[in-house]
Design a protein around this motif. Structure first.
Motif, PDB file in Angstrom:
ATOM      1  N   UNK A 104       2.925  -3.452  12.746  1.00  0.00           N
ATOM      2  CA  UNK A 104       2.714  -3.577  11.389  1.00  0.00           C
ATOM      3  C   UNK A 104       3.503  -4.419  10.586  1.00  0.00           C
ATOM      4  N   UNK A 105       4.743  -4.472  11.062  1.00  0.00           N
ATOM      5  CA  UNK A 105       5.684  -5.399  10.302  1.00  0.00           C
ATOM      6  C   UNK A 105       5.239  -6.729  10.393  1.00  0.00           C
ATOM      7  N   UNK A 106       4.283  -7.081  11.254  1.00  0.00           N
ATOM      8  CA  UNK A 106       3.902  -8.592  11.310  1.00  0.00           C
ATOM      9  C   UNK A 106       2.699  -8.635  10.230  1.00  0.00           C
ATOM     10  N   UNK A 107       2.422  -7.736   9.430  1.00  0.00           N
ATOM     11  CA  UNK A 107       1.582  -7.474   8.248  1.00  0.00           C
ATOM     12  C   UNK A 107       2.045  -7.247   6.898  1.00  0.00           C
ATOM     13  N   UNK A 108       3.517  -7.579   6.904  1.00  0.00           N
ATOM     14  CA  UNK A 108       4.346  -7.262   5.723  1.00  0.00           C
ATOM     15  C   UNK A 108       3.692  -7.844   4.601  1.00  0.00           C
ATOM     16  N   UNK A 109       3.283  -8.906   4.775  1.00  0.00           N
ATOM     17  CA  UNK A 109       2.980 -10.025   3.445  1.00  0.00           C
ATOM     18  C   UNK A 109       1.759  -9.240   2.960  1.00  0.00           C
ATOM     19  N   UNK A 110       0.820  -9.038   3.702  1.00  0.00           N
ATOM     20  CA  UNK A 110      -0.514  -8.608   3.505  1.00  0.00           C
ATOM     21  C   UNK A 110      -0.249  -7.128   2.635  1.00  0.00           C
ATOM     22  N   UNK A 111       0.590  -6.400   3.419  1.00  0.00           N
ATOM     23  CA  UNK A 111       0.694  -5.080   2.717  1.00  0.00           C
ATOM     24  C   UNK A 111       1.600  -5.185   1.434  1.00  0.00           C
ATOM     25  N   UNK A 112       2.758  -6.062   1.357  1.00  0.00           N
ATOM     26  CA  UNK A 112       3.119  -6.294  -0.075  1.00  0.00           C
ATOM     27  C   UNK A 112       2.099  -6.568  -1.039  1.00  0.00           C
ATOM     28  N   UNK A 113       1.182  -7.533  -0.821  1.00  0.00           N
ATOM     29  CA  UNK A 113       0.308  -8.030  -1.557  1.00  0.00           C
ATOM     30  C   UNK A 113      -0.854  -6.806  -2.197  1.00  0.00           C
ATOM     31  N   UNK A 114      -1.156  -5.999  -1.361  1.00  0.00           N
ATOM     32  CA  UNK A 114      -1.956  -4.965  -1.501  1.00  0.00           C
ATOM     33  C   UNK A 114      -1.319  -4.048  -2.379  1.00  0.00           C
ATOM     34  N   UNK A 115      -0.031  -3.774  -2.271  1.00  0.00           N
ATOM     35  CA  UNK A 115       0.892  -2.770  -3.051  1.00  0.00           C
ATOM     36  C   UNK A 115       1.052  -3.302  -4.446  1.00  0.00           C
ATOM     37  N   UNK A 116       1.002  -4.791  -4.618  1.00  0.00           N
ATOM     38  CA  UNK A 116       1.266  -5.354  -5.755  1.00  0.00           C
ATOM     39  C   UNK A 116      -0.211  -5.193  -6.494  1.00  0.00           C
ATOM     40  N   UNK A 117      -1.235  -5.039  -6.026  1.00  0.00           N
ATOM     41  CA  UNK A 117      -2.471  -5.087  -6.515  1.00  0.00           C
ATOM     42  C   UNK A 117      -2.591  -3.577  -7.206  1.00  0.00           C
ATOM     43  N   UNK A 118      -2.271  -2.589  -6.250  1.00  0.00           N
ATOM     44  CA  UNK A 118      -2.346  -1.326  -6.794  1.00  0.00           C
ATOM     45  C   UNK A 118      -1.264  -0.933  -7.755  1.00  0.00           C
ATOM     46  N   UNK A 119      -0.073  -1.514  -7.766  1.00  0.00           N
ATOM     47  CA  UNK A 119       0.859  -1.340  -8.848  1.00  0.00           C
ATOM     48  C   UNK A 119       1.240  -2.553  -8.945  1.00  0.00           C
ATOM     49  N   UNK A 120       0.821  -3.373  -9.985  1.00  0.00           N
ATOM     50  CA  UNK A 120       1.242  -4.850 -10.411  1.00  0.00           C
ATOM     51  C   UNK A 120       2.482  -4.699 -11.384  1.00  0.00           C
ATOM     52  N   UNK A 121       3.169  -5.868 -11.280  1.00  0.00           N
ATOM     53  CA  UNK A 121       4.439  -5.895 -12.203  1.00  0.00           C
ATOM     54  C   UNK A 121       3.847  -5.790 -13.580  1.00  0.00           C
ATOM     55  N   UNK A 122       4.512  -5.128 -14.490  1.00  0.00           N
ATOM     56  CA  UNK A 122       4.027  -5.059 -15.938  1.00  0.00           C
ATOM     57  C   UNK A 122       5.427  -5.289 -16.635  1.00  0.00           C
ATOM     58  N   UNK A 123       5.588  -4.422 -17.574  1.00  0.00           N
ATOM     59  CA  UNK A 123       7.046  -4.352 -18.136  1.00  0.00           C
ATOM     60  C   UNK A 123       8.135  -3.679 -17.101  1.00  0.00           C
ATOM     61  N   UNK A 124       7.508  -2.943 -16.286  1.00  0.00           N
ATOM     62  CA  UNK A 124       8.136  -2.170 -14.953  1.00  0.00           C
ATOM     63  C   UNK A 124       7.648  -3.054 -13.823  1.00  0.00           C
ATOM     64  N   UNK A 125       8.669  -2.856 -12.875  1.00  0.00           N
ATOM     65  CA  UNK A 125       8.554  -3.650 -11.618  1.00  0.00           C
ATOM     66  C   UNK A 125       7.163  -3.131 -10.896  1.00  0.00           C
ATOM     67  N   UNK A 126       6.789  -4.070 -10.188  1.00  0.00           N
ATOM     68  CA  UNK A 126       5.502  -3.899  -9.403  1.00  0.00           C
ATOM     69  C   UNK A 126       5.805  -3.059  -7.957  1.00  0.00           C
ATOM     70  N   UNK A 127       4.779  -2.921  -7.305  1.00  0.00           N
ATOM     71  CA  UNK A 127       5.138  -2.111  -5.886  1.00  0.00           C
ATOM     72  C   UNK A 127       5.977  -3.092  -5.105  1.00  0.00           C
ATOM     73  N   UNK A 128       5.439  -4.284  -4.931  1.00  0.00           N
ATOM     74  CA  UNK A 128       6.323  -5.285  -3.926  1.00  0.00           C
ATOM     75  C   UNK A 128       7.963  -5.279  -4.364  1.00  0.00           C
ATOM     76  N   UNK A 129       8.064  -5.446  -5.729  1.00  0.00           N
ATOM     77  CA  UNK A 129       9.618  -5.537  -5.971  1.00  0.00           C
ATOM     78  C   UNK A 129      10.439  -4.422  -5.479  1.00  0.00           C
ATOM     79  N   UNK A 130       9.725  -3.195  -5.633  1.00  0.00           N
ATOM     80  CA  UNK A 130      10.430  -1.927  -5.366  1.00  0.00           C
ATOM     81  C   UNK A 130      10.560  -1.843  -3.947  1.00  0.00           C
ATOM     82  N   UNK A 131      10.106  -2.634  -3.055  1.00  0.00           N
ATOM     83  CA  UNK A 131      10.037  -2.493  -1.411  1.00  0.00           C
ATOM     84  C   UNK A 131       8.963  -1.500  -0.875  1.00  0.00           C
ATOM     85  N   UNK A 132       8.035  -1.201  -1.669  1.00  0.00           N
ATOM     86  CA  UNK A 132       6.946  -0.197  -1.197  1.00  0.00           C
ATOM     87  C   UNK A 132       6.408  -0.740   0.051  1.00  0.00           C
ATOM     88  N   UNK A 133       6.328  -1.750   0.337  1.00  0.00           N
ATOM     89  CA  UNK A 133       5.969  -2.306   1.632  1.00  0.00           C
ATOM     90  C   UNK A 133       6.696  -1.650   2.982  1.00  0.00           C
TER      91      UNK A 133
END
Lengths: 190, 561
Positions: free
Chosen positions: A38-67
């Motif tokens: 799965x590690x090889x798909x980390x970029x795709x999973x980060x993208x998905x996390x950032x669509x589900x929880x996008x950065x706004x005034x608070x961080x998005x999924x990707x910035x928090x390391x959800x992937x």
């Protein structure tokens, strides 16, 4: 062509083959995948996390390391059903993306990404009371897993808990009844 | 050799360092007895060894989830622990037992035992409980009544620090309380609703061993609600935070961890137990310890397993088993998975801090003629908790900005209710030893035979219906219950298997928790329970232990032991 027959599925097109050859006999109807890639798909999973929880005034999924959490959980804690459903789901998503927009998810516009995931979210929600039964029989669906882990990983991350929610490691006292504040945020932990 | 013997000789031996063993250690050492506490698990030093206590959620790699490897090692314990407290639960793979019927045996093999992870609920038994067996003729009569235990409840509560409210409920006697943990807005709403809708049931503040005020240098509780990791602020009662520390202060305590008691050594000529055989779990070597007084506090099933493994020509069926009752009458509380509902209102109220307590609906069935239930004997209490939903409990719709907005706002109020009911003593529910299958120390595996009876199942059904009814009448929506019935053992309230009674022919222990057959053995853990009540039992073990210790001390100093 039955997607399940295409070795590697649509993810193969993106340059990574996920499907184990040892699992070839399961390709029809129920692809089985070897853990550990799965590690090889980390970029795709980060993208998905950032669509589900996008950065706004608070961080998005990707910035928090959800992937990292999603991958860690799936590799080490998930059932085999969940693991397979997740990887098949990534394949399906890429296939839908290519069929709909002629490009893989990562290359879609923000609107297209949003549309692709909203469709999945609606499908999941529309199952209603059948969801529990379906979970039990087939394991949680791809999007259920993705969304649940994204929310959990985000809300239990350092930034998610402290910037999007309020986190008090040591409250010190218990005020059982308080008046709710203006723009009251929810507690991060119970 | 002589030296070796005197080095290994004490006035008293206490087997086990959990909630009742800790009390035995404290009372016996304070009474002046040189006491060795033998604990099968590793040492856990208060505060220093609470390795996860101050960790943030993100400091756990998979958050609270156990990995598949950890799950595989803990197929049974995993329903009761997670990544944050797993160090206080055994690995089933290292400590196997046999379930003839499904029975969860949840264990914590370490100094402090399960007192580190207990639910901390403290409710007294009353004569409704102590007289129950006699009245409906299940099991044998308790040899004690509430009046025998009252001052000991007072004594232990005053030391433990139990927060709660006096309610003047005859069958749930008041005690020595610290201020209660208050109810939040939804819990108050439920309390008010029950006051209006029901004449027979009421919501009270749960009585918990969390310190709402500092006590003897411990606490207060800082409302983190992470108790089961061990509390670095000594905010709740455990052997580690309290009894073992005070026992140590007397200078009379020797605590030996990593020491499995294999059997009790019986001397037929004197008709006394003279000591115990210990297996050191690290060196795997056996050694003997000797004492005039032996308290077995290894926990219900483990204590009885020691008796059954202590076979001699005088006691071929296990030590103290002339009645044939050792191992029998295993009880656990019957629990349902719980009921829940959401409440559309009180949106302007919230709370600060995390309560480690609960609300409690005391038993309301079969208390008197008016509350007689035709479907089952005895009764149950309901524990509950109200909260506003957050990301953990909300079902969120949508993705993106809409989802983020839902996550950051407090959700609907919600209450969960779970019943705890009395299980009737039944000879067929029992433990035995499987001598053909042995653990890594060569000890026979414990076999557990346990099935709920029709009374227990009728009660389970009733507690679920009653919980739903309570929520519906209080205006809750989406009221439902989890329908799968939990395995026996899930309450982690194993009791019985070496019961107290007046008659040596039908019971194992007398009214002082002294073995009928061998007078210098005392058993004051859950094994001694003659019936199970519906109250969380630890408080009663503690009171019974303190009482039995006082008796043992008197006997010891008048040379009767």
């Amino acid at each position: 062509m039955n997607r399940r027959k295409a070795i590697g599925g649509i993810l193969g097109i993106t340059g990574v083959s996920l499907v184990s050859f040892a699992g070839a006999k399961y390709f029809i109807g129920n692809s089985s995948h070897k853990r550990g890639n799965l590690e090889t798909h980390i970029d795709l999973i980060s993208e998905l996390a950032d669509v589900i929880i996008p950065p706004t005034s608070s961080p998005g999924g990707k910035a928090t390391g959800v992937q990292d959490y999603i991958i860690g959980y799936l590799e080490n804690c998930s059932s085999l059903k969940e693991y397979n459903n997740f990887i098949n789901g990534l394949n399906d998503l890429q296939e839908t993306s290519v069929n709909s927009y002629n490009r893989v998810f990562e290359e879609c516009s923000a609107n297209q990404k949003q549309q692709l995931l909203e469709n999945l979210d609606n499908q999941w929600n529309s199952k209603g009371i059948f969801l529990k039964i379906s979970n039990k029989l087939l394991g949680k669906s791809f999007f259920n897993i993705l969304k649940t882990l994204t929310v959990e990983g985000y809300c239990t991350s350092s930034m998610g808990a402290t910037k999007h929610l309020i986190y008090r490691p040591i409250p010190g006292r218990y005020n059982a009844v308080t008046d709710i504040g203006v723009k009251q945020k929810a507690w991060a932990t119970k | 050799m002589k030296n070796q013997t005197s080095k290994n000789t004490f006035d008293a031996i206490v087997v086990g360092s959990g909630i009742s063993g800790g009390w035995a250690a404290k009372e016996l050492t304070e009474g002046g007895l040189k006491t060795i506490v033998l604990e099968r698990g590793r040492n856990v030093e208060h505060i220093k060894d609470y390795s996860t206590a101050l960790k943030h959620p993100w400091e756990f790699k998979y958050r609270s989830h156990l990995s598949n490897k950890e799950l595989k090692e803990r197929p049974i314990q995993s329903s009761h622990c997670d990544a944050t407290n797993k160090q206080f639960f055994v690995k089933d793979s290292e400590h196997p037992y046999k379930q003839i019927n499904p029975f969860k045996w949840i264990r914590g093999y370490q100094v402090g035992g399960r007192s580190l992870t207990w639910g901390r609920q403290c409710y007294r038994f009353s004569d409704l409980d102590f007289e129950a067996n006699k009245k409906d003729e299940h099991g044998v009569d308790w040899p004690i009544r509430y009046k025998d235990l009252k001052k000991w409840y007072d004594y232990v509560e005053d030391y433990v620090g139990v927060s709660g409210n006096s309610e003047s409920i005859p069958h749930l006697p008041d005690g020595v309380f610290l201020p209660p943990i208050p109810m939040n807005a939804i819990e108050l709403h439920l309390q008010e609703s029950l006051r209006k809708s029901f004449s027979d049931r009421t919501v009270i503040n749960g009585r918990v061993a969390n310190l709402t005020k500092p006590k003897n240098g411990r606490g207060p509780c800082l409302y983190r609600n992470l108790c089961s990791r061990g509390c670095p602020f000594s905010g709740y009662f455990s052997s580690n935070s309290s009894t073992l520390i005070d026992a140590d202060l007397t200078g009379n305590l020797t605590l030996r961890a990593n020491s499995i008691v294999k059997e009790v050594i019986y001397d037929a000529e004197q008709n006394r137990a003279i000591g115990v055989v210990v297996i050191d779990t690290i060196t795997k070597k056996e050694m003997n310890y000797y004492a005039k007084v032996i308290f077995l506090n290894a926990s219900t099933i483990a204590t009885t397993a020691i008796l059954l493994n202590s076979v001699s020509p005088s006691f071929p069926k296990g030590l103290g088993n002339s009645s044939g009752q050792v191992g029998h009458n295993l009880m656990d509380h019957v629990v349902n998975e719980g009921s829940y509902g959401t409440f559309d209102g009180l949106k302007d109220k919230y709370y600060e801090g995390r309560s480690p307590g609960t609300i409690y609906i005391p038993r309301f069935q079969n208390i008197n003629d008016k509350t007689k239930n035709t479907k089952f004997l005895r009764g149950y209490g309901i524990q509950g908790k109200g909260e506003r939903e957050n990301w953990q409990t909300k079902s969120t719709e949508g993705i993106g900005i809409a989802l983020k907005a839902q996550l950051e706002t407090p959700g609907k109020w919600k209450i969960s209710l779970g019943g705890r009911g009395e299980v009737l003593p039944n000879y067929e529910n029992r433990i035995s030893l499987d001598t053909g299958n042995r653990d890594q120390w060569g000890l026979p595996l414990v076999k557990i035979h346990f099935e709920y009876g029709s009374n227990d199942l009728a009660m389970m059904e009733h507690m679920t219906k009653a919980s739903e009814e309570i929520l519906i009448k209080a205006g809750f929506e989406n009221v439902g219950s989890y329908r799968t019935s939990p395995s026996p053992g899930s309450a982690v309230h194993e009791m019985g298997t070496a019961r107290m009674g007046n008659d040596p022919k039908t019971s194992v222990l007398n009214k002082h928790n002294q073995m009928h057959d061998v007078e210098n053995i005392f058993i004051t853990d859950g094994s001694c329970m003659t019936s199970s009540g519906c109250q969380n039992p630890s408080l009663t073990y503690m009171a019974i232990t303190a009482r039995a210790c006082q008796f043992a001390l008197k006997q010891f100093f008048s040379d009767k032991l």
